[in-house]
Design a protein around this motif. Structure first.
Motif, PDB file in Angstrom:
ATOM      1  N   ALA A 159       0.905  -1.079   0.186  1.00 56.31           N
ATOM      2  CA  ALA A 159      -0.169   0.085  -0.149  1.00 56.31           C
ATOM      3  C   ALA A 159       0.883   1.271   0.005  1.00 56.31           C
ATOM      4  N   LEU A 160       1.950   1.256   0.621  1.00 52.97           N
ATOM      5  CA  LEU A 160       3.065   2.405   0.801  1.00 52.97           C
ATOM      6  C   LEU A 160       3.487   2.532  -0.662  1.00 52.97           C
ATOM      7  N   SER A 161       3.828   1.601  -1.318  1.00 54.33           N
ATOM      8  CA  SER A 161       4.409   1.795  -2.626  1.00 54.33           C
ATOM      9  C   SER A 161       3.195   2.238  -3.579  1.00 54.33           C
ATOM     10  N   VAL A 162       2.081   1.934  -3.522  1.00 50.86           N
ATOM     11  CA  VAL A 162       0.981   2.298  -4.419  1.00 50.86           C
ATOM     12  C   VAL A 162       0.946   3.803  -3.950  1.00 50.86           C
ATOM     13  N   GLU A 163       0.685   4.134  -2.751  1.00 51.73           N
ATOM     14  CA  GLU A 163       0.492   5.567  -2.618  1.00 51.73           C
ATOM     15  C   GLU A 163       1.693   6.572  -3.036  1.00 51.73           C
ATOM     16  N   ALA A 164       2.999   5.908  -2.867  1.00 49.01           N
ATOM     17  CA  ALA A 164       4.201   6.802  -3.316  1.00 49.01           C
ATOM     18  C   ALA A 164       3.747   6.941  -4.646  1.00 49.01           C
ATOM     19  N   SER A 165       3.575   5.830  -5.378  1.00 48.27           N
ATOM     20  CA  SER A 165       3.507   6.009  -7.109  1.00 48.27           C
ATOM     21  C   SER A 165       2.350   6.839  -7.473  1.00 48.27           C
ATOM     22  N   GLU A 166       1.284   6.963  -6.668  1.00 49.91           N
ATOM     23  CA  GLU A 166       0.190   7.895  -6.899  1.00 49.91           C
ATOM     24  C   GLU A 166       0.714   9.400  -6.648  1.00 49.91           C
ATOM     25  N   LEU A 167       1.737   9.561  -5.852  1.00 47.99           N
ATOM     26  CA  LEU A 167       2.309  10.940  -5.536  1.00 47.99           C
ATOM     27  C   LEU A 167       3.083  11.106  -6.735  1.00 47.99           C
ATOM     28  N   LEU A 168       3.885  10.230  -7.288  1.00 47.78           N
ATOM     29  CA  LEU A 168       4.841  10.437  -8.497  1.00 47.78           C
ATOM     30  C   LEU A 168       3.907  10.700  -9.605  1.00 47.78           C
ATOM     31  N   GLU A 169       2.705   9.992  -9.582  1.00 51.15           N
ATOM     32  CA  GLU A 169       1.614  10.248 -11.009  1.00 51.15           C
ATOM     33  C   GLU A 169       1.392  11.889 -11.437  1.00 51.15           C
ATOM     34  N   ILE A 170       1.288  12.568  -9.954  1.00 52.80           N
ATOM     35  CA  ILE A 170       0.997  13.825 -10.150  1.00 52.80           C
ATOM     36  C   ILE A 170       2.179  14.565 -10.915  1.00 52.80           C
ATOM     37  N   PHE A 171       3.338  14.318 -10.932  1.00 50.91           N
ATOM     38  CA  PHE A 171       4.424  14.865 -11.449  1.00 50.91           C
ATOM     39  C   PHE A 171       4.924  14.287 -12.670  1.00 50.91           C
ATOM     40  N   GLN A 172       4.268  13.118 -13.101  1.00 52.16           N
ATOM     41  CA  GLN A 172       4.928  12.256 -14.098  1.00 52.16           C
ATOM     42  C   GLN A 172       5.375  12.956 -15.424  1.00 52.16           C
ATOM     43  N   TRP A 173       4.332  13.876 -16.090  1.00 52.82           N
ATOM     44  CA  TRP A 173       4.630  14.555 -17.064  1.00 52.82           C
ATOM     45  C   TRP A 173       5.053  15.891 -16.983  1.00 52.82           C
ATOM     46  N   LEU A 174       5.206  16.537 -15.742  1.00 49.16           N
ATOM     47  CA  LEU A 174       5.591  17.806 -15.736  1.00 49.16           C
ATOM     48  C   LEU A 174       7.030  18.144 -15.971  1.00 49.16           C
ATOM     49  N   THR A 175       7.239  19.494 -16.418  1.00 51.10           N
ATOM     50  CA  THR A 175       8.613  19.769 -16.448  1.00 51.10           C
ATOM     51  C   THR A 175       9.216  20.194 -15.211  1.00 51.10           C
ATOM     52  N   PRO A 176      10.406  20.282 -15.228  1.00 47.18           N
ATOM     53  CA  PRO A 176      10.983  20.416 -13.714  1.00 47.18           C
ATOM     54  C   PRO A 176      10.411  21.949 -13.295  1.00 47.18           C
ATOM     55  N   GLU A 177      10.157  23.115 -14.072  1.00 46.32           N
ATOM     56  CA  GLU A 177       9.735  24.027 -13.897  1.00 46.32           C
ATOM     57  C   GLU A 177       8.272  24.112 -13.343  1.00 46.32           C
ATOM     58  N   GLN A 178       7.416  23.311 -13.935  1.00 44.34           N
ATOM     59  CA  GLN A 178       6.075  22.902 -13.581  1.00 44.34           C
ATOM     60  C   GLN A 178       6.232  22.310 -12.427  1.00 44.34           C
ATOM     61  N   ALA A 179       6.842  21.225 -12.125  1.00 44.18           N
ATOM     62  CA  ALA A 179       6.865  20.623 -10.863  1.00 44.18           C
ATOM     63  C   ALA A 179       7.075  21.602  -9.795  1.00 44.18           C
ATOM     64  N   GLU A 180       7.900  22.451  -9.873  1.00 44.49           N
ATOM     65  CA  GLU A 180       8.347  23.486  -8.754  1.00 44.49           C
ATOM     66  C   GLU A 180       7.175  24.271  -8.317  1.00 44.49           C
TER      67      GLU A 180
END
Length: 134
Positions: free
Chosen positions: A39-60
């Motif tokens: 479950a921890l891995s899944v939730e960490a992946s869901e956090l990553l998903e938010i940033f998946q296609w963002l540029t570094p500038e968008q992520a900031e």
């Protein structure tokens, strides 16, 4: 106490609150180390998903948008909740574990003075020693 109120909370208090929440719903049989790690891995992946296609500038700037900021905060909460439950089940004090890991990393990765041409970092990039959580 309000759900979002954190005044007076410590890690142990949050762990007790999570345990009580799970106990009230009879979820303890499912809170095995394996299931909580998954479950921890899944939730960490869901956090990553938010940033998946963002540029570094968008992520900031992700926290500038109220909707994405809310999503990030929710996923951070989910990751932390499962990590705290995992630690509780296995008897790991997460703050002690973190302090010990920082101690080990301070030895493994000593401070290197910047020097050389072009501000090189003393070879750190060449060895790949950039991740203190390893």
């Amino acid at each position: 106490m309000a759900g979002g109120e954190v005044v007076g909370h410590d890690v142990a208090a949050l762990q007790r609150r999570l345990a009580a929440f799970a106990a009230a719903r009879d979820w303890q049989p499912f809170h095995t180390p394996k299931n909580l790690a998954a479950a921890l891995s899944v939730e960490a992946s869901e956090l990553l998903e938010i940033f998946q296609w963002l540029t570094p500038e968008q992520a900031e700037r992700v926290m500038d948008d109220p909707e994405s900021a809310h999503r990030v905060a929710d996923e951070v909460a989910d990751v932390l909740a499962y990590l705290l439950q995992f630690c509780e089940v296995l008897g790991v004090d997460p703050l002690v574990a973190l302090a010990a890991k920082i101690d080990r990393n301070e030895v493994r990765f000593p401070v290197r003075r910047r020097g050389g041409e072009g501000g090189e970092d003393g070879g750190e990039a060449a060895t790949g020693d950039r991740h203190s959580s390893e």
